[in-house]
Design a protein around this motif. Structure first.
Motif, PDB file in Angstrom:
ATOM      1  N   ARG A   1      -3.140  -6.441 -13.778  1.00  0.00           N
ATOM      2  CA  ARG A   1      -3.220  -6.636 -12.336  1.00  0.00           C
ATOM      3  C   ARG A   1      -2.857  -8.069 -11.916  1.00  0.00           C
ATOM      4  NH1 ARG A   1      -9.187  -5.507 -10.130  1.00  0.00           N
ATOM      5  NH2 ARG A   1      -8.029  -5.783  -8.203  1.00  0.00           N
ATOM      6  N   GLU A   2      -3.059  -9.013 -12.827  1.00  0.00           N
ATOM      7  CA  GLU A   2      -2.734 -10.413 -12.501  1.00  0.00           C
ATOM      8  C   GLU A   2      -1.243 -10.604 -12.204  1.00  0.00           C
ATOM      9  OE1 GLU A   2      -4.589  -9.575 -15.244  1.00  0.00           O
ATOM     10  OE2 GLU A   2      -6.485 -10.061 -14.223  1.00  0.00           O
ATOM     11  N   GLN A   3      -0.425  -9.700 -12.713  1.00  0.00           N
ATOM     12  CA  GLN A   3       1.024  -9.828 -12.460  1.00  0.00           C
ATOM     13  C   GLN A   3       1.390  -9.399 -11.035  1.00  0.00           C
ATOM     14  OE1 GLN A   3       2.476  -7.356 -15.606  1.00  0.00           O
ATOM     15  NE2 GLN A   3       1.694  -8.723 -17.184  1.00  0.00           N
ATOM     16  N   GLY A   4       0.423  -8.887 -10.304  1.00  0.00           N
ATOM     17  CA  GLY A   4       0.674  -8.515  -8.915  1.00  0.00           C
ATOM     18  C   GLY A   4       1.309  -7.148  -8.769  1.00  0.00           C
ATOM     19  N   THR A   5       2.033  -6.994  -7.673  1.00  0.00           N
ATOM     20  CA  THR A   5       2.527  -5.666  -7.276  1.00  0.00           C
ATOM     21  C   THR A   5       3.875  -5.351  -7.904  1.00  0.00           C
ATOM     22  OG1 THR A   5       1.327  -5.933  -5.210  1.00  0.00           O
ATOM     23  CG2 THR A   5       3.044  -4.242  -5.230  1.00  0.00           C
ATOM     24  N   TYR A   6       4.003  -4.126  -8.392  1.00  0.00           N
ATOM     25  CA  TYR A   6       5.270  -3.611  -8.920  1.00  0.00           C
ATOM     26  C   TYR A   6       5.880  -2.548  -8.018  1.00  0.00           C
ATOM     27  CZ  TYR A   6       4.976  -6.060 -13.366  1.00  0.00           C
ATOM     28  OH  TYR A   6       4.954  -7.039 -14.319  1.00  0.00           O
ATOM     29  N   ILE A   7       4.997  -1.733  -7.404  1.00  0.00           N
ATOM     30  CA  ILE A   7       5.496  -0.629  -6.577  1.00  0.00           C
ATOM     31  C   ILE A   7       4.925  -0.767  -5.168  1.00  0.00           C
ATOM     32  CG2 ILE A   7       5.470   1.896  -6.256  1.00  0.00           C
ATOM     33  CD1 ILE A   7       5.238   2.204  -9.277  1.00  0.00           C
ATOM     34  N   LEU A   8       5.788  -0.662  -4.175  1.00  0.00           N
ATOM     35  CA  LEU A   8       5.334  -0.678  -2.784  1.00  0.00           C
ATOM     36  C   LEU A   8       5.685   0.655  -2.142  1.00  0.00           C
ATOM     37  CD1 LEU A   8       4.198  -2.445  -0.380  1.00  0.00           C
ATOM     38  CD2 LEU A   8       6.581  -2.688   0.282  1.00  0.00           C
ATOM     39  N   ILE A   9       4.681   1.330  -1.589  1.00  0.00           N
ATOM     40  CA  ILE A   9       4.893   2.621  -0.927  1.00  0.00           C
ATOM     41  C   ILE A   9       4.584   2.445   0.558  1.00  0.00           C
ATOM     42  CG2 ILE A   9       4.223   5.067  -0.829  1.00  0.00           C
ATOM     43  CD1 ILE A   9       3.356   4.763  -3.822  1.00  0.00           C
ATOM     44  N   VAL A  10       5.585   2.602   1.399  1.00  0.00           N
ATOM     45  CA  VAL A  10       5.411   2.419   2.846  1.00  0.00           C
ATOM     46  C   VAL A  10       5.236   3.797   3.485  1.00  0.00           C
ATOM     47  CG1 VAL A  10       6.428   1.456   4.944  1.00  0.00           C
ATOM     48  CG2 VAL A  10       6.967   0.419   2.725  1.00  0.00           C
ATOM     49  N   CYS A  11       4.181   3.946   4.283  1.00  0.00           N
ATOM     50  CA  CYS A  11       3.876   5.236   4.931  1.00  0.00           C
ATOM     51  C   CYS A  11       3.804   5.037   6.439  1.00  0.00           C
ATOM     52  CB  CYS A  11       2.506   5.749   4.477  1.00  0.00           C
ATOM     53  SG  CYS A  11       2.422   6.143   2.726  1.00  0.00           S
ATOM     54  N   PRO A  12       4.093   6.076   7.227  1.00  0.00           N
ATOM     55  CA  PRO A  12       4.028   5.904   8.689  1.00  0.00           C
ATOM     56  C   PRO A  12       2.595   5.811   9.217  1.00  0.00           C
ATOM     57  CG  PRO A  12       4.645   8.161   8.145  1.00  0.00           C
ATOM     58  CD  PRO A  12       4.624   7.396   6.856  1.00  0.00           C
ATOM     59  N   THR A  13       1.627   6.410   8.510  1.00  0.00           N
ATOM     60  CA  THR A  13       0.256   6.436   9.038  1.00  0.00           C
ATOM     61  C   THR A  13      -0.760   6.060   7.963  1.00  0.00           C
ATOM     62  OG1 THR A  13      -0.109   8.740   8.406  1.00  0.00           O
ATOM     63  CG2 THR A  13       0.789   8.362  10.617  1.00  0.00           C
ATOM     64  N   ARG A  14      -1.951   5.728   8.485  1.00  0.00           N
ATOM     65  CA  ARG A  14      -3.083   5.401   7.632  1.00  0.00           C
ATOM     66  C   ARG A  14      -3.479   6.620   6.787  1.00  0.00           C
ATOM     67  NH1 ARG A  14      -8.198   2.919   8.055  1.00  0.00           N
ATOM     68  NH2 ARG A  14      -9.767   4.466   7.545  1.00  0.00           N
ATOM     69  N   GLU A  15      -3.502   7.801   7.419  1.00  0.00           N
ATOM     70  CA  GLU A  15      -3.927   9.023   6.706  1.00  0.00           C
ATOM     71  C   GLU A  15      -3.013   9.295   5.522  1.00  0.00           C
ATOM     72  OE1 GLU A  15      -3.600   8.830  10.081  1.00  0.00           O
ATOM     73  OE2 GLU A  15      -5.772   8.598  10.234  1.00  0.00           O
ATOM     74  N   LEU A  16      -1.717   9.221   5.764  1.00  0.00           N
ATOM     75  CA  LEU A  16      -0.776   9.498   4.673  1.00  0.00           C
ATOM     76  C   LEU A  16      -0.912   8.435   3.580  1.00  0.00           C
ATOM     77  CD1 LEU A  16       1.379  11.442   3.678  1.00  0.00           C
ATOM     78  CD2 LEU A  16       3.103  10.017   4.774  1.00  0.00           C
TER      79      LEU A  16
END
Ligand code: ADP
Length: 245
Positions: A96-111
């Motif tokens: 986890r110290e290496q930070g983010t590898y995958i970013l998933i963008v969603c239109p809503t909070r629920e999704l």
């Protein structure tokens, strides 16, 4: 002067062929990381849906992919399985110290929260993979604290992700190599195009966007989808799954 966004013409939407034979396939038989197989099994995911059969082998090649099929057909799992398997197979062990590898963008909070849930199930036996949401309505300071410790897979809404890129210095995103846009047509319909373009612009200093694997997901995309500056959604750059030629 505000220019109307350019749109691209996508391949035709696939129409089920009558009498088409569907052969069952099992997650167990895929060439994916054993910990992902274990996670799937213990979350009771055994047989693949049709879109999963089609999409998993393509996403596994690290190709940019556009997946289209109806809601509930299993698209989220279709990309989560190969992407988490890639993380587990990476040459250096991911922490986890290496930070983010995958970013998933969603239109809503629920999704976003549903995607987090799916990622947690697929990654159930991958304790080094940390999943977290960045969504409106949550306490931004709690999110900051988690980002400081490191979140391997970030799932969130455009505005809140942008907020953290601009305000959370400890958000380590230089290792991002995969970008997913869930319900990408809705992201655009809801007016997030500017946010996405700004996000990509801000990332560009630290990440080589053209070499990231990009996954577009949609249930309802029309023949034409707006072009997003920096993502180049063209038939040349993407494999289309769930579409016909
Ligand atoms: P979509 O993204 O296409 O709307 P999801 O990936 O969210 O679909 O899946 C819809 C529902 O079906 C979820 O509850 C998910 O857990 C379940 N599901 C997905 N794939 C499978 C599978 N192969 N076996 C059993 N359940 C599945």
């Amino acid at each position: 002067i505000h220019q109307k966004p350019q749109s691209v013409t996508l391949p035709q939407i696939n129409v089920e062929q009558e009498g088409e034979v569907f052969t069952e396939q099992y997650f167990e038989d895929l060439q994916i990381h054993p910990s992902v197989k274990l996670g799937l099994k213990s979350s009771e995911y055994i047989k693949m849906t049709k879109i999963q059969q089609q999409a998993i082998p393509i996403i596994d090649t690290k190709a940019n992919t556009f997946i289209k099929s109806e809601t509930g057909s299993g698209k989220t799992l279709a990309y989560m399985v190969p992407l988490i398997s890639h993380l587990m197979n990476s040459e250096v062990r991911i922490t986890r110290e290496q930070g983010t590898y995958i970013l998933i963008v969603c239109p809503t909070r629920e999704l976003s929260l549903q995607c987090v849930d799916t990622a947690l199930k697929v990654g159930k036996k991958c304790p080094n993979i940390v999943v977290g949401a960045l969504v409106g309505g949550e306490n931004a300071n709690h999110e900051k604290a988690r980002l400081r410790k490191g979140v391997t897979i970030v799932v969130g809404t455009p505005g809140r992700i942008l907020y953290h890129i601009q305000n959370t210095q400890s958000f380590k995103f230089s290792n991002i190599n995969t970008l997913v846009f869930e319900e990408c047509d809705r992201i655009l319909d809801m007016g997030f195009q500017k946010d996405i373009e700004q996000l990509i612009q801000l990332f560009s200093d630290k990440i080589d966007i053209p070499s990231c694997q990009k996954i577009m997901v949609s249930a309802h995309v029309n023949q034409n989808i707006c072009q997003i500056n920096g993502l180049e959604i063209t038939p040349k750059n993407y494999k289309f799954v769930g579409f016909s030629k």
